[in-house]
Scaffold this active site. Structure first.
Site, PDB file in Angstrom:
ATOM      1  N   ASN A   1      40.054  34.726  21.381  1.00 44.63           N
ATOM      2  CA  ASN A   1      39.202  34.973  20.214  1.00 44.63           C
ATOM      3  C   ASN A   1      39.602  36.340  19.667  1.00 44.63           C
ATOM      4  O   ASN A   1      39.214  37.368  20.205  1.00 44.63           O
ATOM      5  CB  ASN A   1      37.734  34.946  20.650  1.00 44.63           C
ATOM      6  CG  ASN A   1      36.788  35.191  19.484  1.00 44.63           C
ATOM      7  OD1 ASN A   1      37.220  35.492  18.377  1.00 44.63           O
ATOM      8  ND2 ASN A   1      35.505  35.079  19.743  1.00 44.63           N
TER       9      ASN A   1
ATOM     10  N   ARG B   1      40.285  30.540  18.715  1.00 47.82           N
ATOM     11  CA  ARG B   1      39.153  30.426  17.797  1.00 47.82           C
ATOM     12  C   ARG B   1      39.650  30.834  16.403  1.00 47.82           C
ATOM     13  O   ARG B   1      40.239  31.906  16.232  1.00 47.82           O
ATOM     14  CB  ARG B   1      38.043  31.374  18.224  1.00 47.82           C
ATOM     15  CG  ARG B   1      36.895  31.333  17.263  1.00 47.82           C
ATOM     16  CD  ARG B   1      36.052  32.564  17.369  1.00 47.82           C
ATOM     17  NE  ARG B   1      34.969  32.483  16.403  1.00 47.82           N
ATOM     18  CZ  ARG B   1      34.270  33.516  16.018  1.00 47.82           C
ATOM     19  NH1 ARG B   1      34.509  34.702  16.513  1.00 47.82           N
ATOM     20  NH2 ARG B   1      33.303  33.384  15.142  1.00 47.82           N
TER      21      ARG B   1
ATOM     22  N   HIS C   1      29.850  29.579  13.131  1.00 47.87           N
ATOM     23  CA  HIS C   1      29.287  29.357  14.480  1.00 47.87           C
ATOM     24  C   HIS C   1      29.291  27.869  14.826  1.00 47.87           C
ATOM     25  O   HIS C   1      28.504  27.426  15.671  1.00 47.87           O
ATOM     26  CB  HIS C   1      27.823  29.837  14.610  1.00 47.87           C
ATOM     27  CG  HIS C   1      27.621  31.312  14.453  1.00 47.87           C
ATOM     28  ND1 HIS C   1      26.567  31.833  13.734  1.00 47.87           N
ATOM     29  CD2 HIS C   1      28.299  32.372  14.918  1.00 47.87           C
ATOM     30  CE1 HIS C   1      26.611  33.151  13.767  1.00 47.87           C
ATOM     31  NE2 HIS C   1      27.674  33.501  14.484  1.00 47.87           N
TER      32      HIS C   1
ATOM     33  N   ARG D   1      23.942  42.396   8.702  1.00 48.65           N
ATOM     34  CA  ARG D   1      24.141  41.672   7.433  1.00 48.65           C
ATOM     35  C   ARG D   1      22.805  41.286   6.813  1.00 48.65           C
ATOM     36  O   ARG D   1      21.884  40.902   7.523  1.00 48.65           O
ATOM     37  CB  ARG D   1      24.953  40.393   7.678  1.00 48.65           C
ATOM     38  CG  ARG D   1      26.406  40.663   7.966  1.00 48.65           C
ATOM     39  CD  ARG D   1      27.142  39.369   8.282  1.00 48.65           C
ATOM     40  NE  ARG D   1      27.889  39.522   9.503  1.00 48.65           N
ATOM     41  CZ  ARG D   1      28.240  38.518  10.301  1.00 48.65           C
ATOM     42  NH1 ARG D   1      27.924  37.279  10.010  1.00 48.65           N
ATOM     43  NH2 ARG D   1      28.928  38.766  11.392  1.00 48.65           N
TER      44      ARG D   1
ATOM     45  N   GLU E   1      30.935  29.014  23.633  1.00 44.17           N
ATOM     46  CA  GLU E   1      31.961  28.671  22.655  1.00 44.17           C
ATOM     47  C   GLU E   1      33.334  28.561  23.310  1.00 44.17           C
ATOM     48  O   GLU E   1      34.144  27.702  22.951  1.00 44.17           O
ATOM     49  CB  GLU E   1      31.976  29.721  21.533  1.00 44.17           C
ATOM     50  CG  GLU E   1      30.706  29.632  20.688  1.00 44.17           C
ATOM     51  CD  GLU E   1      30.435  30.858  19.844  1.00 44.17           C
ATOM     52  OE1 GLU E   1      30.749  30.825  18.663  1.00 44.17           O
ATOM     53  OE2 GLU E   1      29.890  31.844  20.373  1.00 44.17           O
TER      54      GLU E   1
END
Ligand code: ADP
Length: 399
Positions: free
Chosen positions: A7, A91, A180, A241, A386
């Protein structure tokens, strides 16, 4: 089959080595500050000690090289030679409309991912650097790309279109994509398992609440809506964010603060969310919870606003699916914050018949039902994984 899961971010690289057949973790770690002074590798073999090696990593190839050396090292390594690593799973953040599933990284696929960089200028180039670094050091090992956007490609047009001139969708593919996806896919299928049902039998709302946060509506195993959009800026209030705002705020603030468009975008991405709402105090929910316990007003308003936004999405997605069987919390905040789960469920989900089992709500680290109601949706906590999903897809494609 041992699969290396990568990742790759712009200055970091997270990795796990997983035995994909038995789905067991062998080693994991993180390279930080790649291309910056003070770069280091943190490496942990399963059952062994965590080690930190500070060493210059001028680029991602140097980082991957250090990872491979650690994995093969005589004292701390977990493989005798690199030949034991049979595949690499990467990823990839943005697959645009091109990728609705994971796929083997051929030259053609890599070129298509490059085309999607326009949609994710911060993420895709970093993912591509990781791919080329692995290609350079392991030229004969097959690689698979697993896309954050893929699971959401089943969204219907009515959910993914913005209320903008349609030509912008046609010309530039401006639409909602969602992110996601690997987590939403994994967690929603685990939720069905926890209820003893097949994914096709239930409607699930997954609340992936981490530093980045998103909610998805998964109807009979397929994603029908999600809160992130063209980019991961839309939707929930996140660590730093803003999530949903009135787009007119951008012009208004640029004028008031005499800032450029990119300055304002940096504020929305890096200085907003719970960090911004708490007056710059913290983006970490542990700090906010501690401060709330001491009666800090900024922490209270921030947690209230965060939970309210999550609850509104749960309400919207209950309507979108005409009912919900499971509401699932996952990721850093979703898995660890009993307070956030309580605030959301107890203040806003009563109309669905939800009551929380507070003893279950305070357990940690396992997948479980935390609601006590017989009727109505079950509320669950399910740790996301993940990397395991990336290893699974890589294994499945290369079998
Ligand atoms: P990401 O992958 O988006 O960086 P994570 O899913 O790892 O984010 O979540 C990180 C966040 O989880 C931290 O910023 C922190 O706010 C929250 N978190 C971690 N542990 C706890 C805890 N014990 N209680 C409350 N929040 C926690």
């Amino acid at each position: 089959m041992k699969v290396l899961v990568i990742n790759c971010g712009s200055s970091s690289l997270k990795f796990q080595l997983i035995d994909a057949a038995s789905e067991t973790l062998i080693a994991k770690g993180l390279c930080e500050r790649i291309g910056i002074d003070g770069s280091q590798l943190v490496y942990t073999p399963v059952g062994g000690e965590k080690t930190t090696k500070v060493s210059p990593m001028p680029d991602h190839t140097a980082a991957v090289k250090m990872v491979l050396e650690a994995l093969c090292d005589e004292s701390i390594g977990v493989v005798k030679s690199l030949d034991e690593i049979k595949a690499v799973g990467h990823r990839i953040v943005h697959g645009g409309e091109k990728f609705a599933a994971s796929c083997i990284l051929t030259d053609e696929v890599i070129a298509t991912i490059e085309e999607c960089s326009d949609l994710a200028p911060l993420h895709n180039p970093a993912n591509l650097i990781g791919i080329s670094a692995c290609k350079e050091l392991m030229p004969n090992v097959p690689m698979v790309g697993v896309f954050d956007t893929a699971f959401h490609q089943t969204m219907p047009e009515k959910a993914y279109l913005y209320g903008l001139p349609y030509e912008y969708y046609e010309k530039y593919k401006v639409r909602r994509y969602g992110f996601h996806g690997t987590s939403h896919s994994y967690v929603s299928s685990q939720a069905a398992g926890l209820l003893g049902k097949a994914p096709e039998e239930i409607n699930t709302i997954v609340c992936h609440l981490g530093n980045g946060a998103s909610v998805s509506a998964v109807q009979k195993g397929k994603c029908v809506d999600t809160s992130m959009g063209l980019t991961p800026l839309e939707g929930l209030i996140m660590g730093t964010r803003s999530g949903d705002i009135d787009p007119a705020i951008i012009e208004f603030l640029a004028g008031k603060e005499n800032k450029s468009l990119s300055d304002i975008m940096a504020v929305l991405n890096k200085k907003s969310g719970v960090l911004g709402l708490s007056g710059g105090f913290s983006s970490d929910f542990r700090d906010l919870e501690d401060a709330k316990d001491k009666g800090d007003a900024a922490a209270v308003r921030t947690l209230e606003a965060f939970c309210y936004r999550v609850a509104k999405y749960i309400g919207a997605y209950t309507a979108a699916m005409n009912g919900v069987d499971a509401v699932v919390f996952t990721a850093g905040v979703g898995e660890n914050s009993a307070l956030v789960r309580s605030m959301i469920c107890e203040q806003y989900l009563g109309y669905l018949g939800v009551t929380l089992d507070q003893e279950a709500n305070h357990k940690r680290g396992e997948a479980l039902v935390i609601s006590s109601n017989e009727e109505g949706p079950k509320v669950m906590v399910i740790p996301t994984d993940e990397e395991l999903m990336i290893a699974r897809d890589t294994y499945a494609l290369l079998q």
